[in-house]
Design an enzyme around this catalytic site. Structure first.
Site, short mmCIF file in Angstrom:
data_model
loop_
_atom_site.label_atom_id
_atom_site.label_comp_id
_atom_site.label_asym_id
_atom_site.label_seq_id
_atom_site.Cartn_x
_atom_site.Cartn_y
_atom_site.Cartn_z
N VAL A 1 0.84 -1.20 0.00
CA VAL A 1 0.00 0.00 0.00
C VAL A 1 0.87 1.25 0.00
CG1 VAL A 1 -2.09 -1.00 0.95
CG2 VAL A 1 -0.31 -0.28 2.51
N GLU A 2 0.78 2.00 -1.06
CA GLU A 2 1.51 3.25 -1.22
C GLU A 2 0.77 4.06 -2.29
OE1 GLU A 2 5.39 2.46 -3.28
OE2 GLU A 2 4.78 0.38 -3.07
N TRP A 3 0.99 5.36 -2.31
CA TRP A 3 0.43 6.17 -3.38
C TRP A 3 1.24 5.93 -4.65
CZ3 TRP A 3 -3.96 6.91 -1.57
CH2 TRP A 3 -4.23 7.49 -0.33
#
Length: 266
Positions: free
Chosen positions: A124-126
């Site tokens: 999960v990361e932008w």
């Protein structure tokens, strides 16, 4: 290059590793005994036997992204690692413009159920560089999506997933959340405690410019927080040993050898 990294922190446990751009800020990572890599198609053809012989203890392998993309070397890497005896887990890269249940179904469709595998990873990361989905979503929406994916990945694999994240996403979304899950955090220029507020970690990605036999060019290098005995416990139970007693009663961990259980603090 190898001499440069060893000058920072020598390690007899993983002597064939190195770093093309070693950073003094993460020198402590080199002193930990259990090291591994994360792999995707960008590493090209991997010689898994050479990777294992070099001292690599684990690999996280990219499997899926969003709801319609499979890393085109996933199965080759998945079975190559297993055949070489490298403990490995599959990871899913979240695409914030696709419903969580669709992404979960895609992961289930493409990742084999293997009781010997490490726990799966939710990345999960932008992704501001994405052409189709560079935007951020509200915190409440992101947390809800993560919750769905974690539960579905656990149902598919039988193991509590690991959460991979970076500094920005953790600060904006994950601080104080999902504390019963093991975290794999990225920090390539400083100690984790300098970048993550009150976050206990299980895995630490400390460089993106690692060099390891079996992989041509740069590869992400990672370390496990604990001792060799704690690593054996993690592999055997699919849980962070520090959480085993608490989570075992909830059905989240497999049994461990009693001798190892008595040595959690080692």
């Amino acid at each position: 290059m190898g001499l440069a990294s060893c000058a920072i922190a020598p390690s007899s446990r993983y002597p064939m590793k190195s770093d093309a751009k070693p950073h003094e800020g993460v020198a402590s990572a080199h002193r930990l005994p259990i090291h591994g890599v994360d792999i995707s198609k960008w590493q090209g053809k991997v010689d898994w036997a050479a990777l294992r012989q070099a001292g690599t203890k684990f690999a996280f392998i990219k499997a899926t992204e969003g709801g319609d993309h499979v890393d085109n070397r996933f199965l080759e890497n998945w079975w190559g690692a297993k055949n070489a005896g490298v403990p490995r887990g599959a990871y899913h890269f979240v695409y914030w413009c696709r419903p969580a249940h669709e992404q979960a179904m895609w992961f289930k469709k493409n990742v084999p159920q293997d009781p010997d595998a490490l726990p799966p990873v939710l990345d999960v990361e932008w992704n501001g560089e994405s052409v189709n989905c560079p935007r951020k979503v509200p915190r409440e929406q992101a947390l809800a999506m993560i919750d769905v994916l974690l539960k579905e990945m656990q149902a598919h694999t039988g193991k509590r997933p690991i959460i991979y994240t970076d500094i920005t996403f953790h600060k904006e979304i994950l601080e104080g959340e999902f504390n019963d899950y093991p975290y794999w955090i990225r920090s390539v220029a400083a100690e984790p405690q300098e970048r993550y507020s009150d976050r206990r970690w299980t895995f630490w990605q400390f460089t993106t410019t690692g060099r390891v036999p079996g992989v041509s060019g740069d590869v992400d290098r990672n370390t496990f927080y604990g001792t060799e005995n704690q690593w054996r416990m993690f592999v055997q139970s699919a849980c962070d040993p520090r959480d085993h007693q608490r989570l075992k009663s909830a059905g989240f961990c497999r049994d461990m050898d009693p001798v190892q259980t008595a040595s959690v603090g080692e």
